[in-house]
Design a protein around this motif. Structure first.
Motif, mmCIF file in Angstrom:
data_model
loop_
_atom_site.group_PDB
_atom_site.id
_atom_site.type_symbol
_atom_site.label_atom_id
_atom_site.label_comp_id
_atom_site.label_asym_id
_atom_site.label_seq_id
_atom_site.Cartn_x
_atom_site.Cartn_y
_atom_site.Cartn_z
ATOM 1 N N GLU A 5 4.589 -1.629 -11.040
ATOM 2 C CA GLU A 5 3.375 -2.372 -10.457
ATOM 3 C C GLU A 5 3.845 -3.034 -9.039
ATOM 4 O O GLU A 5 4.987 -3.394 -8.994
ATOM 5 C CB GLU A 5 2.940 -3.380 -11.552
ATOM 6 N N GLU B 15 0.962 -1.251 -0.038
ATOM 7 C CA GLU B 15 -0.005 0.109 -0.039
ATOM 8 C C GLU B 15 0.997 1.189 -0.140
ATOM 9 O O GLU B 15 0.501 2.129 -0.798
ATOM 10 C CB GLU B 15 -0.999 0.153 1.149
ATOM 11 N N GLY C 177 4.045 9.464 -10.103
ATOM 12 C CA GLY C 177 3.414 9.008 -11.446
ATOM 13 C C GLY C 177 4.466 7.802 -12.085
ATOM 14 O O GLY C 177 4.723 7.620 -13.339
ATOM 15 N N GLY D 198 4.019 5.472 -5.823
ATOM 16 C CA GLY D 198 3.954 5.318 -7.171
ATOM 17 C C GLY D 198 2.902 6.558 -7.642
ATOM 18 O O GLY D 198 3.078 7.154 -8.873
ATOM 19 N N ARG D 199 1.669 6.674 -6.985
ATOM 20 C CA ARG D 199 0.628 7.576 -7.510
ATOM 21 C C ARG D 199 1.254 8.871 -7.368
ATOM 22 O O ARG D 199 1.009 9.725 -8.316
ATOM 23 C CB ARG D 199 -0.622 7.158 -6.619
ATOM 24 N N LYS D 200 1.831 9.161 -6.268
ATOM 25 C CA LYS D 200 2.540 10.505 -6.148
ATOM 26 C C LYS D 200 3.554 11.046 -7.224
ATOM 27 O O LYS D 200 3.564 12.115 -7.503
ATOM 28 C CB LYS D 200 2.953 10.577 -4.843
ATOM 29 N N GLU E 141 2.306 1.583 -3.413
ATOM 30 C CA GLU E 141 1.427 2.294 -4.514
ATOM 31 C C GLU E 141 1.052 3.864 -4.139
ATOM 32 O O GLU E 141 0.928 4.410 -5.212
ATOM 33 C CB GLU E 141 0.123 1.334 -4.314
ATOM 34 N N GLU E 142 1.043 4.005 -3.100
ATOM 35 C CA GLU E 142 0.786 5.540 -2.909
ATOM 36 C C GLU E 142 1.923 6.161 -3.391
ATOM 37 O O GLU E 142 1.731 7.444 -3.914
ATOM 38 C CB GLU E 142 0.689 5.623 -1.249
#
Length: 242
Positions: free
Chosen positions: A98, A84, A94, A90-92, A87-88
């Motif tokens: 995976e 988690e 860009g 990675g979102r921030k 992934e967070e």
């Protein structure tokens, strides 16, 4: 017994996941990131878009570094809260890396799926590293590369109080209760009682790897400064080819 140990490991890293991730983000934005890139690049083939599996990815440090260089990277970890966090991040940022929750000793991938498998500070935490090595061999393509960076952490005493730890030791900010918990877990593990990396070489040969290179001088290149990322336990690397 192993499943109970894995539950303990998952519980421990769940408690540490947020603070661990914050430190890794700082590391990604520090000179350490470039040092690790250089260290890994010494071994990778000069081929764009390698399919790479980062096992024990934690909050994704290696995965993000390698994805930024144009590789197709998947990071896996036993602890859901670590994934988690990855992934967070990675979102921030860009990132196209995976992430999946997965057991390093029981990978959910087909045979010969990856060009490269790598890990950092993972094998010392595994109940059955020999099984893990066999799985890593299985998912590597013919001629694929394994890079394992680890240390003899099983020989360390994590239960020391703050006053006994060197200044800027990586574990300085970890609560005493968590250090004691880590100590209890690692004392259960067979790998903590082995002579490494000689033991790893034996297990890698049993797994099927034929060509191996050991490097006992990784820390001299990575830990040039005694800062918040520093750990005095010497790192070694094992490069093995399928």
């Amino acid at each position: 017994m192993q499943q109970d140990t894995k539950r303990q490991i998952r519980s421990y890293w769940t408690k540490r996941s947020h603070d661990f991730a914050r430190l890794r983000v700082k590391e990604l934005n520090s000179p350490m990131a470039r040092l690790w890139e250089e260290e890994i690049d010494r071994h990778l083939p000069d081929i764009p878009g390698l399919r790479i599996l980062d096992i024990g990815t934690g909050s994704g440090f290696f995965a993000f570094l390698l994805e930024q260089k144009g590789h197709r990277v998947t990071g896996v970890d036993l602890t859901p809260s670590m994934i988690e966090e990855a992934e967070e991040i990675g979102r921030k940022t860009g990132s196209g890396a995976e992430f999946r929750v997965m057991d390093a000793e029981n990978l959910l991938y087909a045979d010969e799926s990856f060009d490269v498998v790598l890990s950092r500070n993972l094998t010392w935490t595994l109940p059955d590293p020999g099984r893990a090595y066999r799985e890593w061999y299985r998912v590597l393509k013919k001629g694929g590369l394994l890079l394992n960076f680890d240390g003899n952490y099983g020989r360390e005493d994590f239960a020391k109080g703050d006053e006994e730890l060197p200044d800027n030791h990586a574990h300085k900010t970890i609560a005493d209760s968590l250090r004691r918990e880590c100590n209890r877990i690692k004392d259960q593990l067979e790998v903590s009682r082995r002579v490494r990396p000689a033991w790893d070489v034996e297990k890698l040969e049993e797994a099927g790897f034929q060509r191996m290179e050991l490097d006992l001088s990784v820390s001299e290149r990575i830990y040039r400064r005694v800062d918040e990322f520093y750990n005095p336990t010497p790192l070694f690397s094992i490069k093995a080819v399928k």
